[in-house]
Design a protein around this motif. Structure first.
Motif, PDB file in Angstrom:
ATOM      1  N   PHE A 184      -5.152  22.599   6.041  1.00  0.00           N
ATOM      2  CA  PHE A 184      -3.898  23.247   5.678  1.00  0.00           C
ATOM      3  C   PHE A 184      -3.211  23.865   6.900  1.00  0.00           C
ATOM      4  N   PRO A 185      -1.952  23.540   7.112  1.00  0.00           N
ATOM      5  CA  PRO A 185      -1.194  24.231   8.163  1.00  0.00           C
ATOM      6  C   PRO A 185      -1.047  25.713   7.805  1.00  0.00           C
ATOM      7  N   ARG A 186      -0.967  26.544   8.824  1.00  0.00           N
ATOM      8  CA  ARG A 186      -0.797  27.987   8.614  1.00  0.00           C
ATOM      9  C   ARG A 186       0.301  28.472   9.541  1.00  0.00           C
ATOM     10  N   SER A 187       1.166  29.312   9.009  1.00  0.00           N
ATOM     11  CA  SER A 187       2.274  29.837   9.805  1.00  0.00           C
ATOM     12  C   SER A 187       2.617  31.244   9.341  1.00  0.00           C
ATOM     13  N   GLU A 188       2.769  32.131  10.303  1.00  0.00           N
ATOM     14  CA  GLU A 188       3.139  33.523  10.019  1.00  0.00           C
ATOM     15  C   GLU A 188       2.193  34.161   9.009  1.00  0.00           C
ATOM     16  N   GLY A 189       0.911  33.857   9.171  1.00  0.00           N
ATOM     17  CA  GLY A 189      -0.102  34.485   8.328  1.00  0.00           C
ATOM     18  C   GLY A 189      -0.257  33.888   6.950  1.00  0.00           C
ATOM     19  N   LYS A 190       0.487  32.834   6.641  1.00  0.00           N
ATOM     20  CA  LYS A 190       0.413  32.240   5.302  1.00  0.00           C
ATOM     21  C   LYS A 190      -0.029  30.778   5.380  1.00  0.00           C
ATOM     22  N   ARG A 191      -0.863  30.414   4.437  1.00  0.00           N
ATOM     23  CA  ARG A 191      -1.308  29.030   4.335  1.00  0.00           C
ATOM     24  C   ARG A 191      -0.294  28.204   3.562  1.00  0.00           C
ATOM     25  N   ALA A 192       0.014  26.994   4.061  1.00  0.00           N
ATOM     26  CA  ALA A 192       0.920  26.097   3.345  1.00  0.00           C
ATOM     27  C   ALA A 192       0.261  25.609   2.058  1.00  0.00           C
ATOM     28  N   ASP A 193       1.078  25.346   1.040  1.00  0.00           N
ATOM     29  CA  ASP A 193       0.543  24.844  -0.232  1.00  0.00           C
ATOM     30  C   ASP A 193       0.086  23.387  -0.118  1.00  0.00           C
ATOM     31  N   THR A 194       0.771  22.609   0.711  1.00  0.00           N
ATOM     32  CA  THR A 194       0.475  21.182   0.822  1.00  0.00           C
ATOM     33  C   THR A 194      -0.412  20.914   2.027  1.00  0.00           C
ATOM     34  N   PRO A 195      -1.569  20.281   1.823  1.00  0.00           N
ATOM     35  CA  PRO A 195      -2.469  20.019   2.950  1.00  0.00           C
ATOM     36  C   PRO A 195      -2.020  18.807   3.764  1.00  0.00           C
ATOM     37  N   ILE A 196      -2.545  18.726   4.973  1.00  0.00           N
ATOM     38  CA  ILE A 196      -2.436  17.519   5.793  1.00  0.00           C
ATOM     39  C   ILE A 196      -3.755  16.764   5.621  1.00  0.00           C
ATOM     40  N   VAL A 197      -3.663  15.492   5.291  1.00  0.00           N
ATOM     41  CA  VAL A 197      -4.868  14.690   5.038  1.00  0.00           C
ATOM     42  C   VAL A 197      -5.244  13.937   6.307  1.00  0.00           C
ATOM     43  N   LYS A 236       0.826  -1.201   0.000  1.00  0.00           N
ATOM     44  CA  LYS A 236       0.000   0.000   0.000  1.00  0.00           C
ATOM     45  C   LYS A 236       0.859   1.248   0.000  1.00  0.00           C
ATOM     46  N   GLU A 237       0.484   2.195  -0.833  1.00  0.00           N
ATOM     47  CA  GLU A 237       1.134   3.496  -0.895  1.00  0.00           C
ATOM     48  C   GLU A 237       0.048   4.567  -0.914  1.00  0.00           C
ATOM     49  N   GLY A 238       0.402   5.776  -0.494  1.00  0.00           N
ATOM     50  CA  GLY A 238      -0.571   6.853  -0.471  1.00  0.00           C
ATOM     51  C   GLY A 238      -1.484   6.763   0.738  1.00  0.00           C
ATOM     52  N   HIS A 239      -2.588   7.499   0.686  1.00  0.00           N
ATOM     53  CA  HIS A 239      -3.510   7.563   1.815  1.00  0.00           C
ATOM     54  C   HIS A 239      -4.553   6.446   1.795  1.00  0.00           C
ATOM     55  N   VAL A 240      -4.901   5.952   0.609  1.00  0.00           N
ATOM     56  CA  VAL A 240      -5.968   4.968   0.491  1.00  0.00           C
ATOM     57  C   VAL A 240      -5.710   4.109  -0.748  1.00  0.00           C
ATOM     58  N   GLN A 241      -6.143   2.841  -0.689  1.00  0.00           N
ATOM     59  CA  GLN A 241      -5.962   1.920  -1.814  1.00  0.00           C
ATOM     60  C   GLN A 241      -7.331   1.537  -2.381  1.00  0.00           C
ATOM     61  N   VAL A 242      -7.460   1.626  -3.710  1.00  0.00           N
ATOM     62  CA  VAL A 242      -8.718   1.342  -4.388  1.00  0.00           C
ATOM     63  C   VAL A 242      -8.494   0.252  -5.427  1.00  0.00           C
ATOM     64  N   ALA A 243      -9.279  -0.811  -5.356  1.00  0.00           N
ATOM     65  CA  ALA A 243      -9.196  -1.883  -6.346  1.00  0.00           C
ATOM     66  C   ALA A 243     -10.067  -1.521  -7.544  1.00  0.00           C
ATOM     67  N   GLY A 291      -4.752  16.616  -3.381  1.00  0.00           N
ATOM     68  CA  GLY A 291      -3.963  16.459  -2.166  1.00  0.00           C
ATOM     69  C   GLY A 291      -4.131  15.127  -1.473  1.00  0.00           C
ATOM     70  N   ILE A 292      -5.106  14.319  -1.899  1.00  0.00           N
ATOM     71  CA  ILE A 292      -5.282  12.971  -1.363  1.00  0.00           C
ATOM     72  C   ILE A 292      -4.644  11.993  -2.332  1.00  0.00           C
ATOM     73  N   PHE A 293      -3.657  11.240  -1.848  1.00  0.00           N
ATOM     74  CA  PHE A 293      -2.955  10.305  -2.719  1.00  0.00           C
ATOM     75  C   PHE A 293      -3.670   8.958  -2.699  1.00  0.00           C
ATOM     76  N   VAL A 294      -4.263   8.624  -3.845  1.00  0.00           N
ATOM     77  CA  VAL A 294      -5.053   7.400  -3.993  1.00  0.00           C
ATOM     78  C   VAL A 294      -4.252   6.396  -4.826  1.00  0.00           C
ATOM     79  N   GLN A 295      -4.044   5.220  -4.250  1.00  0.00           N
ATOM     80  CA  GLN A 295      -3.371   4.156  -4.991  1.00  0.00           C
ATOM     81  C   GLN A 295      -4.434   3.267  -5.641  1.00  0.00           C
ATOM     82  N   PHE A 296      -4.502   3.345  -6.966  1.00  0.00           N
ATOM     83  CA  PHE A 296      -5.384   2.457  -7.716  1.00  0.00           C
ATOM     84  C   PHE A 296      -4.635   1.162  -8.010  1.00  0.00           C
ATOM     85  N   VAL A 297      -5.316   0.031  -7.874  1.00  0.00           N
ATOM     86  CA  VAL A 297      -4.723  -1.259  -8.219  1.00  0.00           C
ATOM     87  C   VAL A 297      -5.640  -1.929  -9.240  1.00  0.00           C
TER      88      VAL A 297
END
Length: 307
Positions: free
Chosen positions: A238-251, A73-80, A122-128
């Motif tokens: 999305f994490p935020r620091s020093e008034g700016k939103r990060a480009d990469t989300p936390i899933v 399994k790789e990514g956040h979720v695996q889909v058959a 931003g959600i990494f889906v592993q298709f199989v």
């Protein structure tokens, strides 16, 4: 008076259909006890077959762990990705991911599961891609048990069907999944929309809510991505620091709290922050100060305040 031996054998095989492992052994033992006490001739052969089948089933059960094809399994979720041979699985996987899998107008182009990771907002889906399931797969026809094992280990499945083909093919695939005891979320996708009569992207097919796609033209793919993202049960924060939103989300899972978000950012953060400020739909106003138990929603921005 016992029933004719040919009829007896037909009845036995019907009783065993779809049974495996312990269930099959239990049924075989019941059958053995019910057989007439005749040890010669045709009935003797039936008795010997039942006894041999108990032994064979025991052997299969003891090596059941080898009846699988491991897909790491790789990514956040695996889909058959499931369907009959030539349902368009390889074409769809290539359209979604860009992975160059073998594509052909003939069955069994793919012989082993093919994984590919796709970033869906931003959600990494592993298709199989699972090679085509044929009738009798749950009884290991065509190596079906190993393929069904891939489906069983996935988080959920999408079942592909070419609406130009006989609907009995779709029913066959669904029966094999049910016979294998797999009960997980499933999305029905009608492929080859460019060759089908209707161009609607969604609709009802045999009682199923479906989405219609064309890998060739790209139609329906955005709707499919959105539906799959919803099925994952995950959301982006999305994490935020020093008034700016990060480009990469936390899933994180839907309904996650600030504490769970902090642990997903880094395991140390769950122990080393005193609160947070939140921007987004879960906040009463922008930058609201919240505690560890505040429940977040999709698209929120969170600034953690460290101890």
């Amino acid at each position: 008076m016992p029933m004719p031996h040919r009829t007896q054998m037909q009845v036995i095989k019907r009783r065993l259909k779809g049974k495996d492992g312990s269930a099959r052994i239990s049924e075989l033992k019941l059958i053995l006890n019910e057989l007439p006490g005749i040890y010669q001739g045709p009935y003797g052969k039936i008795r010997a077959w039942v006894e041999d089948e108990i032994g064979r089933t025991n052997v299969r059960r003891s090596v059941k762990h080898t009846d699988s094809i491991a897909v790491r399994k790789e990514g956040h979720v695996q889909v058959a990705v499931v369907g009959m041979p030539n349902a368009g699985k390889s074409s769809l996987l290539r359209a979604l991911s860009g992975v160059q899998t073998a594509v052909g107008d003939y069955p069994f182009t793919t012989l082993r599961p093919v994984p590919a990771v796709v970033n869906i907002d931003g959600i990494f889906v592993q298709f199989v891609e699972v090679p085509g399931l044929i009738e009798g797969a749950h009884e290991d026809r065509g190596g079906g048990r190993a393929l069904l094992g891939v489906i069983r280990s996935a988080d959920f499945s999408i079942v592909l069907h070419d609406p130009n083909e006989n609907r009995a093919e779709l029913q066959s695939v669904l029966r094999e999944i049910e016979a294998a005891g797999i009960d997980k979320p499933c999305l029905l996708v009608l492929t080859k929309a460019d060759t089908a009569q209707s161009s609607n992207s969604t609709g009802i097919f045999d009682g199923w809510e479906t989405i219609r796609v064309s890998a060739k033209e790209g139609s329906g793919l955005d709707e499919l991505r959105q539906r799959i993202a919803a099925l994952t049960g995950l959301m982006r924060v999305f994490p935020r620091s020093e008034g700016k939103r990060a480009d990469t989300p936390i899933v994180v899972p839907h309904g996650a709290t600030v504490l769970e978000f902090a642990g997903a950012v880094h395991h140390d953060f769950a122990q080393k922050f005193r609160g947070a400020r939140v921007w987004g739909a879960s906040a009463r106003f922008p930058g609201q100060n919240v505690g560890h138990g505040h429940v977040l929603v999709e698209g929120d921005e969170v600034e953690l305040r460290r101890v």
